[in-house]
Motif scaffolding. Structure first.
Motif, mmCIF file in Angstrom:
data_model
loop_
_atom_site.group_PDB
_atom_site.id
_atom_site.type_symbol
_atom_site.label_atom_id
_atom_site.label_comp_id
_atom_site.label_asym_id
_atom_site.label_seq_id
_atom_site.Cartn_x
_atom_site.Cartn_y
_atom_site.Cartn_z
ATOM 1 N N LEU A 104 38.702 23.068 54.042
ATOM 2 C CA LEU A 104 40.098 23.248 53.634
ATOM 3 C C LEU A 104 40.535 22.176 52.644
ATOM 4 N N TYR A 105 40.027 20.964 52.796
ATOM 5 C CA TYR A 105 40.321 19.898 51.847
ATOM 6 C C TYR A 105 39.769 20.269 50.460
ATOM 7 N N GLY A 106 38.559 20.813 50.443
ATOM 8 C CA GLY A 106 37.980 21.267 49.175
ATOM 9 C C GLY A 106 38.824 22.337 48.516
ATOM 10 N N ASP A 107 39.333 23.268 49.291
ATOM 11 C CA ASP A 107 40.211 24.295 48.724
ATOM 12 C C ASP A 107 41.524 23.688 48.242
ATOM 13 N N SER A 108 41.990 22.649 48.940
ATOM 14 C CA SER A 108 43.192 21.942 48.489
ATOM 15 C C SER A 108 42.929 21.233 47.162
ATOM 16 N N LEU A 109 41.766 20.603 47.036
ATOM 17 C CA LEU A 109 41.397 19.966 45.768
ATOM 18 C C LEU A 109 41.375 21.002 44.645
ATOM 19 N N ALA A 110 40.781 22.154 44.915
ATOM 20 C CA ALA A 110 40.708 23.209 43.902
ATOM 21 C C ALA A 110 42.106 23.639 43.456
ATOM 22 N N LYS A 111 43.003 23.828 44.398
ATOM 23 C CA LYS A 111 44.376 24.237 44.051
ATOM 24 C C LYS A 111 45.075 23.157 43.237
ATOM 25 N N LEU A 112 44.890 21.896 43.609
ATOM 26 C CA LEU A 112 45.492 20.797 42.854
ATOM 27 C C LEU A 112 44.932 20.731 41.435
ATOM 28 N N ILE A 113 43.636 20.967 41.283
ATOM 29 C CA ILE A 113 43.020 20.986 39.952
ATOM 30 C C ILE A 113 43.577 22.136 39.120
ATOM 31 N N ILE A 114 43.702 23.305 39.742
ATOM 32 C CA ILE A 114 44.297 24.456 39.047
ATOM 33 C C ILE A 114 45.687 24.097 38.536
ATOM 34 N N ASP A 115 46.481 23.484 39.392
ATOM 35 C CA ASP A 115 47.852 23.117 39.005
ATOM 36 C C ASP A 115 47.855 22.053 37.914
ATOM 37 N N GLN A 116 47.027 21.026 38.065
ATOM 38 C CA GLN A 116 47.041 19.925 37.094
ATOM 39 C C GLN A 116 46.501 20.340 35.735
ATOM 40 N N LYS A 117 45.543 21.256 35.722
ATOM 41 C CA LYS A 117 44.971 21.720 34.454
ATOM 42 C C LYS A 117 45.697 22.953 33.912
ATOM 43 N N HIS A 118 46.688 23.422 34.654
ATOM 44 C CA HIS A 118 47.454 24.616 34.262
ATOM 45 C C HIS A 118 46.522 25.811 34.005
ATOM 46 N N LEU A 119 45.584 25.999 34.933
ATOM 47 C CA LEU A 119 44.637 27.102 34.803
ATOM 48 C C LEU A 119 45.294 28.415 35.210
ATOM 49 N N ASP A 120 44.926 29.470 34.535
ATOM 50 C CA ASP A 120 45.386 30.819 34.858
ATOM 51 C C ASP A 120 44.475 31.362 35.958
ATOM 52 N N ILE A 121 45.022 31.523 37.145
ATOM 53 C CA ILE A 121 44.208 31.973 38.289
ATOM 54 C C ILE A 121 43.504 33.290 37.989
ATOM 55 N N ASP A 122 44.170 34.208 37.327
ATOM 56 C CA ASP A 122 43.538 35.494 37.020
ATOM 57 C C ASP A 122 42.364 35.340 36.062
ATOM 58 N N ALA A 123 42.414 34.338 35.175
ATOM 59 C CA ALA A 123 41.329 34.120 34.214
ATOM 60 C C ALA A 123 40.098 33.511 34.871
ATOM 61 N N LEU A 124 40.240 32.980 36.077
ATOM 62 C CA LEU A 124 39.115 32.340 36.753
ATOM 63 C C LEU A 124 38.035 33.337 37.173
ATOM 64 N N TRP A 125 38.394 34.611 37.226
ATOM 65 C CA TRP A 125 37.403 35.618 37.618
ATOM 66 C C TRP A 125 36.220 35.655 36.658
ATOM 67 N N GLN A 126 36.411 35.141 35.435
ATOM 68 C CA GLN A 126 35.291 35.121 34.485
ATOM 69 C C GLN A 126 34.132 34.248 34.983
ATOM 70 N N TYR A 127 34.422 33.325 35.876
ATOM 71 C CA TYR A 127 33.381 32.444 36.425
ATOM 72 C C TYR A 127 32.784 32.949 37.727
ATOM 73 N N HIS A 128 33.334 34.030 38.264
ATOM 74 C CA HIS A 128 32.849 34.565 39.546
ATOM 75 C C HIS A 128 31.546 35.339 39.338
ATOM 76 N N ALA A 129 30.669 35.264 40.315
ATOM 77 C CA ALA A 129 29.413 36.008 40.236
ATOM 78 C C ALA A 129 29.702 37.487 39.965
ATOM 79 N N ASN A 130 28.936 38.080 39.068
ATOM 80 C CA ASN A 130 29.169 39.489 38.754
ATOM 81 C C ASN A 130 27.916 40.350 38.924
ATOM 82 N N LEU A 131 26.867 39.792 39.488
ATOM 83 C CA LEU A 131 25.661 40.574 39.787
ATOM 84 C C LEU A 131 25.644 41.016 41.244
ATOM 85 N N GLU A 132 26.813 41.060 41.862
ATOM 86 C CA GLU A 132 26.870 41.417 43.276
ATOM 87 C C GLU A 132 26.970 42.912 43.478
#
Length: 185
Positions: free
Chosen positions: A157-185
């Motif tokens: 949960l701490y790791g997920d909290s770090l991820a959310k804080l990074i998203i906020d600090q870098k102003h990342l578009d959550i919807d755009a993050l899907w480009q990094y998700h595995a797609n050979l599933e």
């Protein structure tokens, strides 16, 4: 005692544990992660599983992150950070890997419950999750769960909290993050 009374205990324990983590140290860790060329993670047992999930999530954020020992692991350098997870701070493999990372000039961040461990003395950054370990330290948060479950859950949960804080600090578009998700599933 049934399921409907057990899971609230677990959720409450996780919330209490996470509330005890230092905010400034968390920001220091985030700054180190964002300032590194690559992030490496190491841990054993169930901690390994939590760290692998964190590693995967960092990759989803566009942060190159590798778990030590995986076949695609590149060389660590002085521009990188190793995140070590160990409740006791004494696990043999993480201690050895942290020492070797320091030889290459990498920064070492430790997430642990034990402030007086071998790994604490090696780490540049120490994030304490003060929960029950096999050491039974006097200031540990006790748990109704077996062994070190609370540490492993809190780490994830701490790791997920770090991820959310990074998203906020870098102003990342959550919807755009899907480009990094595995797609050979």
């Amino acid at each position: 005692m049934g399921y409907k009374t057990t899971y609230p205990q677990i959720i409450a324990e996780c919330g209490q544990a996470l509330s005890m983590i230092d905010e400034q140290t968390t920001q220091t860790l985030i700054d180190a992660i964002l300032g590194a060329d690559k992030v490496f993670c190491v841990g054993v047992g169930r901690v390994l599983l939590s760290l692998q999930a964190i590693c995967k999530r960092f990759n989803h954020l566009g942060i190159p992150c590798y778990f030590v020992g995986e076949i695609v692991e590149p060389a660590i350098t002085e521009r990188d950070i190793l995140i070590v997870g160990s409740g006791s701070g004494e696990s043999l493999v993480p201690v050895s890997i942290a020492k070797k990372a320091k030889l290459f000039g990498a920064k070492v961040a430790l997430i642990s419950s034990n402030p007086r461990s071998t790994l604490t003395s090696i780490a540049d950054i120490f994030v304490r999750i003060p929960v029950q370990t096999k050491l039974g330290l006097p200031d540990e948060l006790n748990s109704v769960q077996p062994m070190t479950s609370l540490f492993e859950q809190s780490l994830l949960l701490y790791g997920d909290s770090l991820a959310k804080l990074i998203i906020d600090q870098k102003h990342l578009d959550i919807d755009a993050l899907w480009q990094y998700h595995a797609n050979l599933e």
